[in-house]
Write an enzyme that holds these catalytic residues in place. Structure first.
Site, PDB file in Angstrom:
ATOM      1  N   THR A 183     -33.510  14.504 -47.533  1.00 23.72           N
ATOM      2  CA  THR A 183     -32.677  13.603 -48.330  1.00 23.72           C
ATOM      3  C   THR A 183     -32.405  12.293 -47.613  1.00 23.72           C
ATOM      4  OG1 THR A 183     -30.419  13.369 -49.232  1.00 23.72           O
ATOM      5  CG2 THR A 183     -30.680  14.808 -47.352  1.00 23.72           C
ATOM      6  N   ASP A 184     -32.081  11.263 -48.391  1.00 27.78           N
ATOM      7  CA  ASP A 184     -31.686   9.990 -47.789  1.00 27.78           C
ATOM      8  C   ASP A 184     -30.284  10.043 -47.191  1.00 27.78           C
ATOM      9  OD1 ASP A 184     -30.249  10.091 -50.170  1.00 27.78           O
ATOM     10  OD2 ASP A 184     -30.825   8.091 -50.863  1.00 27.78           O
ATOM     11  N   GLU A 185     -29.526  11.086 -47.509  1.00 24.90           N
ATOM     12  CA  GLU A 185     -28.148  11.168 -47.014  1.00 24.90           C
ATOM     13  C   GLU A 185     -28.077  11.344 -45.505  1.00 24.90           C
ATOM     14  OE1 GLU A 185     -25.252  13.275 -49.255  1.00 24.90           O
ATOM     15  OE2 GLU A 185     -26.454  13.252 -51.082  1.00 24.90           O
ATOM     16  N   TYR A 210     -23.217  18.764 -45.576  1.00 22.83           N
ATOM     17  CA  TYR A 210     -24.551  18.872 -46.176  1.00 22.83           C
ATOM     18  C   TYR A 210     -25.556  17.992 -45.458  1.00 22.83           C
ATOM     19  CZ  TYR A 210     -28.389  17.538 -49.204  1.00 22.83           C
ATOM     20  OH  TYR A 210     -29.640  17.227 -49.679  1.00 22.83           O
ATOM     21  N   LYS A 237     -28.927  18.964 -43.166  1.00 23.99           N
ATOM     22  CA  LYS A 237     -30.294  18.504 -43.462  1.00 23.99           C
ATOM     23  C   LYS A 237     -30.850  17.680 -42.303  1.00 23.99           C
ATOM     24  CE  LYS A 237     -32.560  18.939 -46.557  1.00 23.99           C
ATOM     25  NZ  LYS A 237     -33.591  19.985 -46.824  1.00 23.99           N
TER      26      LYS A 237
END
Length: 352
Positions: free
Chosen positions: A132-134, A158, A162
């Site tokens: 993810t870009d998060e 989260y 990741k």
């Protein structure tokens, strides 16, 4: 044959369906079937001999080892993950177990399998990790979009989980030579998305005449990627990506959350002219540590692999709304008592 983990979830089921539509190669699909994993997503391929499903955990080394030995896949696409930020705030342990420890156990099983392959099979093998870009953190309003060289600054349990899994995947390439690929995508939307995420939540609540919760001032910005575009990008990276490399996948659609909600309301009003859905918008207390802006620079995958999204947000959101209108039984089936309890837990205390 390829092996897909998390292939009954939102992105995973779309990927499996797209894979079987686009070619003749079979898929071994492993999914734990937690709340967001749903075999209904795969009902159209229930009798397809090229789709082999196993319910199981990526942390179950015995199961993964057996499947690798039995089916001899040429690639792994790792889509198994706990993925909802709000749930990670309320209960981070599941995210640590699946996203970090699960990825570690999967990598260990895959490394043992890959090591015993002959040289040609080792060279052709790929482990593609979907992220993810998060992991990159939050951007200032006018800062350049995230590139693949942007430093990791995760701000939620989260995204931290990741980020940890991304680092493990990278380490297994540099330490053991495992031919890995990593993709970091922006916010996905489209068919089969569990209605805890913004777009399906707003569609489902609006149709039911319920309030449309918007965090804080609603000006948090995300880049939006139609899920089928994401699937084609994963296929392209699997086919052409350079082992050890990372590829950002984005839709080139930066939009504020409130704009997303208003767009959905207006499109639904086009369909139901007698209903004014904007009146249902309700601003609620923001979630802790809410990142203000994500933006993906997808130049690398376009330049090196020739991929770009087929859908604009305008076309993708219309397709998404019509899918939910045409599949209201699917929505009703997933909105169980457990779902209702979660929505109440997450939003009731935020209502101002």
């Amino acid at each position: 044959m390829i092996l897909v983990t998390g292939g009954a979830g939102f992105i995973g089921s779309n990927f499996v369906l797209d894979w079987l539509r686009q070619g003749d190669e079979g898929v071994v699909n492993v999914d734990k079937l937690t709340y967001a994993g749903n075999l209904q997503n795969l009902s159209s391929i229930k009798n397809n001999a090229r789709h082999i499903f196993f319910q199981g955990d990526i942390g179950n080394t015995e199961l993964i080892t057996r499947l690798l030995k039995q089916y001899q896949p040429r690639a792994i696409v790792n889509l198994a993950a706990e993925s909802h930020v709000d749930r990670s705030i309320h209960g981070p342990e599941d995210f640590i177990q699946t996203n970090i420890l699960g990825t570690f156990h999967l990598l260990e099983a895959v490394r043992a399998y890959w090591t015993q392959l002959d040289h040609a099979a080792q060279s052709g093998f790929r482990f593609l990790h979907v992220s993810t870009d998060e992991v990159y953190g939050s951007l200032a309003p006018h800062a350049p979009a995230f590139t693949e060289t942007h430093g990791y600054q995760p701000n939620s349990p989260y995204s931290a989980s990741k980020a940890s899994s991304d680092h493990l995947v990278r380490a297994y390439h540099h330490t053991y030579g495992l031919p890995v690929l990593t993709t970091n995508c922006s916010n996905n939307y489209g068919p089969y998305q569990f209605p805890e995420k913004l777009i399906p939540l707003i569609i489902c609540n609006a149709l039911a005449g319920k309030s449309l919760p918007v965090y804080g001032d609603g000006l948090q910005i995300r880049d939006w990627l139609f899920v089928t575009d994401h699937c084609t990008a994963i296929r392209r990276v699997l086919e052409m990506g350079v082992p050890g490399d990372t590829y950002n996948i984005g839709g080139w659609n930066e939009k504020a959350n409130i704009e997303i909600v208003q767009t959905i309301c207006d499109l639904l009003t086009e369909i139901y002219p007698d209903r004014q859905f904007r009146q249902l918008i309700t601003y609620v207390t923001d979630r802790p540590g809410h990142d203000r802006r994500y933006a993906i620079d997808a130049t690398k995958i376009k330049r090196e692999l020739g991929w770009r999204p087929a859908e604009t947000f305008a076309t993708g959101i219309r397709k998404t709304i019509h899918w939910y209108l045409d599949n209201q039984q699917w929505t009703a089936d997933v909105q169980t008592g457990a779902y209702r309890q979660w929505i109440e837990k997450n939003y009731q205390q935020r209502t101002s």
